[in-house]
Design a protein around this motif. Structure first.
Motif, PDB file in Angstrom:
ATOM      1  N   MET A   1       0.834  -1.197   0.000  1.00  0.00           N
ATOM      2  CA  MET A   1       0.000   0.000   0.000  1.00  0.00           C
ATOM      3  C   MET A   1       0.876   1.256   0.000  1.00  0.00           C
ATOM      4  O   MET A   1       0.600   2.218  -0.718  1.00  0.00           O
ATOM      5  N   ARG A   2       1.952   1.244   0.771  1.00  0.00           N
ATOM      6  CA  ARG A   2       2.863   2.396   0.824  1.00  0.00           C
ATOM      7  C   ARG A   2       3.464   2.673  -0.548  1.00  0.00           C
ATOM      8  O   ARG A   2       3.600   3.830  -0.947  1.00  0.00           O
ATOM      9  N   THR A   3       3.814   1.623  -1.289  1.00  0.00           N
ATOM     10  CA  THR A   3       4.367   1.801  -2.632  1.00  0.00           C
ATOM     11  C   THR A   3       3.373   2.545  -3.517  1.00  0.00           C
ATOM     12  O   THR A   3       3.746   3.467  -4.248  1.00  0.00           O
ATOM     13  N   GLN A   4       2.110   2.176  -3.438  1.00  0.00           N
ATOM     14  CA  GLN A   4       1.083   2.852  -4.231  1.00  0.00           C
ATOM     15  C   GLN A   4       0.892   4.297  -3.778  1.00  0.00           C
ATOM     16  O   GLN A   4       0.738   5.202  -4.598  1.00  0.00           O
TER      17      GLN A   4
ATOM     18  N   PRO B   1      -4.495  19.637  -3.466  1.00  0.00           N
ATOM     19  CA  PRO B   1      -4.702  18.952  -2.188  1.00  0.00           C
ATOM     20  C   PRO B   1      -6.008  18.134  -2.154  1.00  0.00           C
ATOM     21  O   PRO B   1      -6.027  17.008  -1.679  1.00  0.00           O
ATOM     22  N   GLY B   2      -7.095  18.688  -2.680  1.00  0.00           N
ATOM     23  CA  GLY B   2      -8.368  17.978  -2.695  1.00  0.00           C
ATOM     24  C   GLY B   2      -8.319  16.733  -3.563  1.00  0.00           C
ATOM     25  O   GLY B   2      -8.818  15.672  -3.181  1.00  0.00           O
ATOM     26  N   GLU B   3      -7.726  16.873  -4.736  1.00  0.00           N
ATOM     27  CA  GLU B   3      -7.591  15.713  -5.627  1.00  0.00           C
ATOM     28  C   GLU B   3      -6.736  14.632  -4.980  1.00  0.00           C
ATOM     29  O   GLU B   3      -7.032  13.449  -5.099  1.00  0.00           O
ATOM     30  N   HIS B   4      -5.672  15.049  -4.294  1.00  0.00           N
ATOM     31  CA  HIS B   4      -4.778  14.087  -3.645  1.00  0.00           C
ATOM     32  C   HIS B   4      -5.517  13.287  -2.573  1.00  0.00           C
ATOM     33  O   HIS B   4      -5.423  12.060  -2.520  1.00  0.00           O
ATOM     34  N   LEU B   5      -6.275  13.977  -1.729  1.00  0.00           N
ATOM     35  CA  LEU B   5      -7.039  13.284  -0.694  1.00  0.00           C
ATOM     36  C   LEU B   5      -8.064  12.345  -1.314  1.00  0.00           C
ATOM     37  O   LEU B   5      -8.222  11.198  -0.876  1.00  0.00           O
ATOM     38  N   PHE B   6      -8.744  12.805  -2.336  1.00  0.00           N
ATOM     39  CA  PHE B   6      -9.738  11.973  -3.019  1.00  0.00           C
ATOM     40  C   PHE B   6      -9.080  10.723  -3.592  1.00  0.00           C
ATOM     41  O   PHE B   6      -9.606   9.619  -3.462  1.00  0.00           O
ATOM     42  N   ARG B   7      -7.926  10.886  -4.202  1.00  0.00           N
ATOM     43  CA  ARG B   7      -7.216   9.745  -4.808  1.00  0.00           C
ATOM     44  C   ARG B   7      -6.700   8.769  -3.754  1.00  0.00           C
ATOM     45  O   ARG B   7      -6.652   7.569  -3.994  1.00  0.00           O
ATOM     46  N   ILE B   8      -6.316   9.256  -2.575  1.00  0.00           N
ATOM     47  CA  ILE B   8      -5.905   8.344  -1.497  1.00  0.00           C
ATOM     48  C   ILE B   8      -7.062   7.401  -1.167  1.00  0.00           C
ATOM     49  O   ILE B   8      -6.870   6.193  -1.032  1.00  0.00           O
ATOM     50  N   GLY B   9      -8.250   7.950  -1.033  1.00  0.00           N
ATOM     51  CA  GLY B   9      -9.418   7.120  -0.736  1.00  0.00           C
ATOM     52  C   GLY B   9      -9.708   6.121  -1.836  1.00  0.00           C
ATOM     53  O   GLY B   9     -10.022   4.959  -1.574  1.00  0.00           O
TER      54      GLY B   9
ATOM     55  N   TYR C   1      -7.179   3.357  -1.610  1.00  0.00           N
ATOM     56  CA  TYR C   1      -7.488   2.510  -0.458  1.00  0.00           C
ATOM     57  C   TYR C   1      -8.603   1.521  -0.804  1.00  0.00           C
ATOM     58  O   TYR C   1      -8.492   0.322  -0.535  1.00  0.00           O
ATOM     59  N   LEU C   2      -9.677   2.016  -1.411  1.00  0.00           N
ATOM     60  CA  LEU C   2     -10.790   1.148  -1.778  1.00  0.00           C
ATOM     61  C   LEU C   2     -10.376   0.126  -2.833  1.00  0.00           C
ATOM     62  O   LEU C   2     -10.702  -1.062  -2.726  1.00  0.00           O
TER      63      LEU C   2
ATOM     64  N   ASN D   1       1.680   4.970   6.527  1.00  0.00           N
ATOM     65  CA  ASN D   1       0.538   5.162   5.627  1.00  0.00           C
ATOM     66  C   ASN D   1      -0.472   6.136   6.221  1.00  0.00           C
ATOM     67  O   ASN D   1      -1.004   7.001   5.521  1.00  0.00           O
ATOM     68  N   TYR D   2      -0.738   6.005   7.501  1.00  0.00           N
ATOM     69  CA  TYR D   2      -1.702   6.900   8.157  1.00  0.00           C
ATOM     70  C   TYR D   2      -1.169   8.338   8.163  1.00  0.00           C
ATOM     71  O   TYR D   2      -1.935   9.292   7.978  1.00  0.00           O
TER      72      TYR D   2
END
Length: 189
Positions: A37-40, A51-59, A62-63, A98-99
């Motif tokens: 997961m860290r690699t991704q 910043p908004g796109e980055h947070l959205f892409r993290i989710g 994760y899914l 990761n967190y």
């Protein structure tokens, strides 16, 4: 143990030459999952996103990771045996890394005015819980009887967009100041 040994091409006895017990094997698999997961996440950090796109892409990442690796995800985030080992070790660098990436992304969104400023720890935990809840409900089959199987991918996608996409999009269009305050100041002047 037999299934684990079969999966890696060893005999159950040979596994004990490398690991003292089953919990040690489960923990090693858990660490490997977080490393993947860290690699991704690292690849995501190397992209040019707001910043908004980055947070959205993290989710989204994760899914996708959860749905592509349901057993590994369950081991990483749900299995109590692994959680007990983490508590005993009192150190969990692989998961915390990761967190921390999520925390930095939430902080960047707050700084940019994409998310409201507030308690960073609470906001990070809320963001993680939202995505974790969706992933866990699907992986554990808790949507049966609620959402038709044929509709589940669409509902999951739309639920995630509702929770994060709408918030990020609407906050980005407003100024960081709450609407109406400037008008109130003007009327008082």
């Amino acid at each position: 143990m037999r299934r684990i040994a079969d999966a890696v091409g060893y005999t159950p006895g040979a596994l004990y030459a490398y690991f003292p017990d089953k919990d040690a094997i489960l923990y090693a698999l858990h660490v490997e999952g977080f490393a993947r997961m860290r690699t991704q996440l690292t690849r995501l950090d190397d992209t040019k996103l707001t910043p908004g796109e980055h947070l959205f892409r993290i989710g989204e990442l994760y899914l996708r990771f959860a749905f592509e690796n349901p057993r590994l995800y369950e081991l990483m985030f749900i299995t109590r045996r692994v959680a007990e080992r983490i508590r005993k070790a009192k150190k969990w660098d692989v998961g915390l890394d990761n967190y921390d990436r999520l925390r930095r992304s939430v902080r960047d969104c707050m700084t940019a005015g994409v998310l409201p400023r507030g308690d960073l720890e609470a906001a990070t935990f809320a963001a993680w819980c939202e995505v974790h809840g969706i992933a866990t409900a699907v992986i554990r089959g808790r949507c049966a009887g609620i959402i038709a199987d044929k509709d589940l991918p669409r509902v999951v996608r739309d639920a995630y967009r509702f929770a994060f996409g709408g918030l990020l999009t609407s906050r980005a269009k407003r100024s960081p100041e709450r609407p109406g305050r400037a008008a109130q100041r003007t009327r008082r002047s």
